[in-house]
Scaffold this active site. Structure first.
Site, short mmCIF file in Angstrom:
data_model
loop_
_atom_site.label_atom_id
_atom_site.label_comp_id
_atom_site.label_asym_id
_atom_site.label_seq_id
_atom_site.Cartn_x
_atom_site.Cartn_y
_atom_site.Cartn_z
N GLY A 73 0.81 -1.22 0.00
CA GLY A 73 0.00 0.00 0.00
C GLY A 73 0.83 1.26 0.00
N ARG A 117 3.89 13.89 -7.67
CA ARG A 117 3.95 13.07 -8.89
C ARG A 117 2.61 13.15 -9.63
NH1 ARG A 117 6.48 7.32 -7.07
NH2 ARG A 117 4.50 6.97 -6.00
N ASP A 159 4.50 -4.42 -7.11
CA ASP A 159 3.85 -3.19 -6.63
C ASP A 159 4.48 -1.97 -7.29
OD1 ASP A 159 6.02 -4.23 -4.89
OD2 ASP A 159 5.89 -2.26 -3.96
P1 AMP Z 1 9.26 0.82 -2.46
O1 AMP Z 1 10.42 -0.08 -2.23
O2 AMP Z 1 9.60 2.28 -2.40
O3 AMP Z 1 8.47 0.47 -3.67
O4 AMP Z 1 8.29 0.63 -1.22
C1 AMP Z 1 7.75 -0.61 -0.83
C2 AMP Z 1 6.68 -0.38 0.20
O5 AMP Z 1 7.22 0.23 1.36
C3 AMP Z 1 5.53 0.52 -0.25
O6 AMP Z 1 4.36 0.04 0.33
C4 AMP Z 1 5.92 1.85 0.32
O7 AMP Z 1 4.81 2.70 0.50
C5 AMP Z 1 6.55 1.45 1.64
N1 AMP Z 1 7.52 2.45 2.14
C6 AMP Z 1 8.74 2.73 1.64
N2 AMP Z 1 9.34 3.70 2.36
C7 AMP Z 1 8.47 4.05 3.34
C8 AMP Z 1 8.50 4.99 4.41
N3 AMP Z 1 9.55 5.78 4.65
N4 AMP Z 1 7.42 5.06 5.21
C9 AMP Z 1 6.36 4.27 5.00
N5 AMP Z 1 6.27 3.37 4.04
C10 AMP Z 1 7.31 3.25 3.20
MG MG Z 2 6.96 1.21 -4.52
#
Ligand code: AMP
Ligand code: MG
Length: 527
Positions: free
Chosen positions: A101, A194, A271
């Protein structure tokens, strides 16, 4: 902007989470949770994309106003904005990860551009949501600047991508342990606004399928079709098949575009795959300097290299299989989905061959594809810069008899692209000479005017890409309050295929200091 009204069809037409409690939790049977962005203590606009603003019909005076800084950081809302975080799941590094999410992204609403197209605005880094799990919902300047610059650069390269309207700082500090090695540091908090038709990902469908919620899965598919694929017809089993095939074909085209310009996404989890087949979620991405299909910028993936440059076509296919699995309940049959997956391979093969031929300035034939395969077999051994090599290639094939080509000629044409000419083995040099001879022979048989060939090549092979060290230099300066490098890069990358002699300094190999520097060749998911 006060008079403009945002729409919120995603919220209005789909089922949301009944709970308004903004704390990390599992959400079932809902496509989104309503949330309020966390205000920053001192929102400030650092940069915006003038081209995107113009396209969207957003006034520059407004962008310069305190209200814009507030809205684009999450401190204020405009009329019609109805903020929400999306519920999605995904496969991370090949394993089902369950609910993920929008943990630090908040959708604000949908904006209708002057050409009547629909664009969702999303803030990345504006605080916690029910999907934040252990994260803080925030983003730092380093990673936000990288996303802002790269998504705009990709657009101007002609690669399907989400866009970035603005980069703001929140005025707050955010602590990050960049390499998860016990060295946390305080970094400036930042937010990117974005822009994309929507931010629906493969994972939005996957989570509903995993919850065995066929009804809501179908509602989400129907919504996606109605708003974003209306040309395919009204929702029906035939339209679903057509749509899945369309997603497969567009994904193939996006991947071919990545391979053409040397882009490595770095985290191709499901995702991070957009249903619009746009490059999305710029994290530990990177650009190929020396041509190496095994290279990945993502240190988290250094061992398995699942998401390295050369694997991207196969990984996209694997991700499409996961999407097919998620959509299976709508079909109750595998054949329609298999037809879409077959189309992925067909389009990938055809478009890759066209792209290879175009990079070489040749018309696509089987012989040309063989020349490409041959090229790919020696490029890694030569330690040669991809961007410079292809950009120099037109000059190699002018007015010389193939048999007259020797090491001296080769070095004079492409020596500038070699990382270490002294380290070049005799065997590799012989390989290069043989290849250039067969390439020039092929150019001659096709008999196209040199100028026409060079023009095609220069529209296919960019002169300027956002090399990792360039982004890092802009980050180092921005962290000291100097935004000049950011502005230069934004402008330079608007015309990546143009010569732009005033920016010739960026048409250069990665400098030696950047070979193993954090941020330049090594990146982590910490952002
Ligand atoms: P990503 O690797 O950026 O695609 O993120 C994978 C998941 O981790 C997604 O659900 C992001 O929303 C969540 N996520 C990444 N960084 C953060 C953060 N600093 N705080 C909360 N959720 C995060
Ligand atoms: Mg992501």
């Amino acid at each position: 902007m006060d008079k403009a009204t945002f729409q919120s069809t995603f919220v209005d037409e789909l089922i949301g989470d009944p709970s308004m409690v903004n704390r990390s939790r599992q959400v079932r049977g809902a496509c989104y949770s309503k949330v309020t962005p966390t205000p920053g203590s001192k929102p400030e606009l650092l940069s915006y994309s003038p081209r995107l603003a113009e396209y969207l019909g957003i006034d520059r005076d407004w962008l310069a106003s305190p209200q814009a800084a507030a809205v684009l950081t999450g401190n204020a809302l405009l009329p019609g904005m109805n903020p929400y975080a999306m519920c999605y799941g995904g496969h991370q590094f090949g394993s089902w990860a369950g609910q993920l999410g929008d943990g630090r992204a908040i959708n604000l609403g949908e904006w209708i551009a002057p050409d009547q197209s629909r664009w969702t605005w999303q803030l990345k880094g504006s605080g916690k949501t029910p999907y934040s799990r252990f994260g803080d919902g925030l983003a730092v300047l380093r990673s936000s600047l990288r996303e802002f610059l790269c998504s705009e650069a990709m657009h101007f390269l002609g690669v399907p991508t989400t866009r970035a309207l603005s980069l703001t700082t929140s005025g707050d500090w955010v602590t990050r342990d960049m390499f998860y090695d016990g060295n946390p540091r305080r970094e400036p908090g930042a937010v990117v606004c974005r822009i994309a038709p929507s931010f629906i990902r493969f994972g939005n469908f996957q989570i509903l399928s995993a919850q065995q919620n066929r009804e809501l899965l179908q509602q989400l598919v129907d919504y996606t079709l109605r708003y974003y694929f209306p040309e395919l017809g009204s929702p029906s089993i035939e339209t679903y098949e057509h749509w899945f095939r369309e997603v497969c074909e567009r994904t193939a085209k996006m991947i071919v575009a990545w391979m053409r310009v040397g882009f490595v996404h770095g985290v191709m989890n499901t995702d991070n795959m957009s249903i619009h087949c746009l490059t999305i979620d710029y994290g530990p991405y990177g650009w190929i300097d020396n041509y190496d299909p095994d290279w990945t910028p993502n240190t988290t993936d250094a061992e398995g290299r699942r998401y390295c440059f050369g694997n991207q076509p196969q990984i996209a296919q694997w991700n499409l299989v996961q999407l097919a699995n998620a959509l299976y309940p709508l079909f109750d049959a595998t054949e329609p989905l298999q037809r879409g997956l077959d189309a992925y391979l067909e389009v990938l093969t055809r478009e890759s061959s066209n792209m290879h031929a175009s990079k070489l300035g040749l018309l696509p034939t089987e012989a040309v594809e063989a020349i490409w395969q041959d090229l790919e077999s020696w490029l890694p051994a030569a330690d040669i810069d991809m961007t410079i090599f292809f950009r120099q290639l037109p000059s190699a094939a002018i007015g010389i008899v193939p048999d007259a080509i020797d090491a001296k000629c080769v070095l004079s044409w492409i020596g500038h692209a070699l990382y270490d000419a002294n380290a070049l083995s005799d065997a590799t040099m012989s390989w290069m000479i043989a290849w250039i001879r067969s390439y020039i022979a092929c150019v001659r048989t096709q008999n196209r005017p040199d100028q026409e060939r060079a023009i095609e090549m220069n529209c296919t092979n960019p002169k300027y890409v956002l090399r990792n060290y360039m982004a890092q230099q802009a980050i180092d300066a921005a962290e000291q309050g100097d935004l000049s490098e950011l502005q230069v890069l934004l402008q330079l990358l608007e015309k990546p295929y143009d010569e732009q002699p005033e920016y010739e300094r960026y048409f250069a190999k990665r400098p030696e200091w950047a070979r193993n520097r954090a941020g330049c060749s090594m990146l982590s998911c910490s952002s």
